[in-house]
Design a protein around this motif. Sequence first.
Motif, PDB file in Angstrom:
ATOM      1  N   ALA A 149       0.691  -1.379  -0.160  1.00 12.18           N
ATOM      2  CA  ALA A 149      -0.247   0.045  -0.371  1.00 12.18           C
ATOM      3  C   ALA A 149       0.754   1.175   0.094  1.00 12.18           C
ATOM      4  O   ALA A 149       1.976   1.001   0.084  1.00 12.18           O
ATOM      5  N   LEU A 151       0.702   5.585  -0.545  1.00  3.89           N
ATOM      6  CA  LEU A 151      -0.302   6.791  -0.057  1.00  3.89           C
ATOM      7  C   LEU A 151       0.576   8.157  -1.326  1.00  3.89           C
ATOM      8  O   LEU A 151       1.121   8.321  -2.118  1.00  3.89           O
ATOM      9  N   TRP A 160      -4.859   5.496   0.752  1.00  9.32           N
ATOM     10  CA  TRP A 160      -4.465   4.311   0.815  1.00  9.32           C
ATOM     11  C   TRP A 160      -4.556   3.948  -0.161  1.00  9.32           C
ATOM     12  O   TRP A 160      -5.451   2.963  -0.870  1.00  9.32           O
ATOM     13  N   THR A 184       4.079  -1.155   4.221  1.00 10.57           N
ATOM     14  CA  THR A 184       3.941  -0.001   2.953  1.00 10.57           C
ATOM     15  C   THR A 184       5.071   0.604   3.087  1.00 10.57           C
ATOM     16  O   THR A 184       4.894   2.178   2.857  1.00 10.57           O
ATOM     17  N   LEU A 197      -4.492  -2.007   8.094  1.00  6.97           N
ATOM     18  CA  LEU A 197      -5.777  -0.605   7.002  1.00  6.97           C
ATOM     19  C   LEU A 197      -6.781  -1.391   7.890  1.00  6.97           C
ATOM     20  O   LEU A 197      -7.197  -2.950   7.449  1.00  6.97           O
ATOM     21  N   ALA A 232      -6.228   7.770   4.179  1.00 11.85           N
ATOM     22  CA  ALA A 232      -5.309   7.423   4.795  1.00 11.85           C
ATOM     23  C   ALA A 232      -5.657   8.395   6.649  1.00 11.85           C
ATOM     24  O   ALA A 232      -4.216   7.126   7.430  1.00 11.85           O
ATOM     25  N   PRO A 239       1.739   4.416  11.229  1.00 10.16           N
ATOM     26  CA  PRO A 239       2.301   3.390   9.576  1.00 10.16           C
ATOM     27  C   PRO A 239       3.461   2.645  10.322  1.00 10.16           C
ATOM     28  O   PRO A 239       4.831   3.061  10.899  1.00 10.16           O
TER      29      PRO A 239
END
Length: 412
Positions: A149, A151, A160, A184, A197, A232, A239
């Motif tokens: 994932a 951003l 995401w 991520t 997430l 987000a 994160p």
Amino acid sequence: MDLSYSAEEQAFRTEVRTWLGDHLTGDFAALRGLGGPGRDHEAHDERLAWNQHLAAHGWTALGWPVEHGGRGLSLMQQVIFHEEYARADAPARVNHLGEELLGPTLIAFGTPEQQQRFLPPIVAATELWCQGYSEPGAGSDLANVQTRARLEPGPDGEQWVVDGQKVWTSLAHLSQWCFVLARTEPGSQRHEGLSFLLVPLDQEGVEVRPIDQITGGSEFNEVFLTGARTDAAMVVGEPGRGWGVAMGLLGFERGVSTLGQQVGFARELETVVERARANGSYDDPVLRDRLAQATVELEVMRVNALRGLSAVTAGSDSAAGGGAASIAKLVWGGWHRRLGELAMQVAGADGLTARGAAYDLDPHQRLFLFSRADTIYGGSDEVQRTILAERVLGLPREPRPTTPTTSTQGAR
């Protein structure tokens, strides 16, 4: 721990038993016994209505703090509810992943905004959740997650964008949301760089494909994420620190509902004994000894589960601490699998053929086939033993195979 019940707890048991007797009537009476393991396809909409009926009368989120919409009941009161629920043969609830797993995780790790958005629909059973952990190439090695994932700017702020595949995703085809473990941080490995997430499933970037099972149902699914998006703010915890959140959730997975599960096991064992008496196989002393052993093991399992839960409540255990959760999974997974084998031994030749057309299995055939997976799903036996060896006993890690260098390959 003290396994006796106080007068207050006995009164609570009467309250639960009376309420279930009064409400499992009418249309709900037909749901008794439906929706157990391997049978999640049975009467889903009707069981959802029952789940929402429970919620309307305050019988969901029993152990959650009152400030988060729960009842704030004690451990023993929760145990009593699950025992009486199972004894009443009430239908399997459809909101387990939200109520027993994600909800407590959001209470422990979520932001106030996440708690306000998601906890009330979980309590009310108006939004259903599934778990996006397992992947085709990872098996039980959760740290080997390859779903990624990143951003990116979205129409209403950063989002995401998730790409990857999850598998064995229970009830994804009936859920609105999925909690997804994704990588991520580019270049990260193993436990590092993962994020937890919350991803909506009703979008173009998500495809859910049910998996046909040997029991005839299809509660498991493959989930393909191709540019799937979520805001987000839909990350639980920091994160890149999702491993700790994921492990916290797995600690909640083996909570008080396991006591209700064991009452269900006892009912299954009773049906096997009844069949043995009916077809004469009970007269076999070896088989009768196996039935007696299963009975004793089930009672020991119950007491051990209560001991483990009391330790967790007292703060002396955790998913990777005292190891009670891993021990419990090893014990009940193996016991239930052996029960399936015992059921087939009792059935004899009758267990080899279906009752009718269209793969119409009887309860003991379904028990046998589904219980083959008990030592695999929810963390395989190998994984549980590794947790106990490395994190509880402090034994050294097993050596991992290394890729030979070019020069080494040339030398060979």
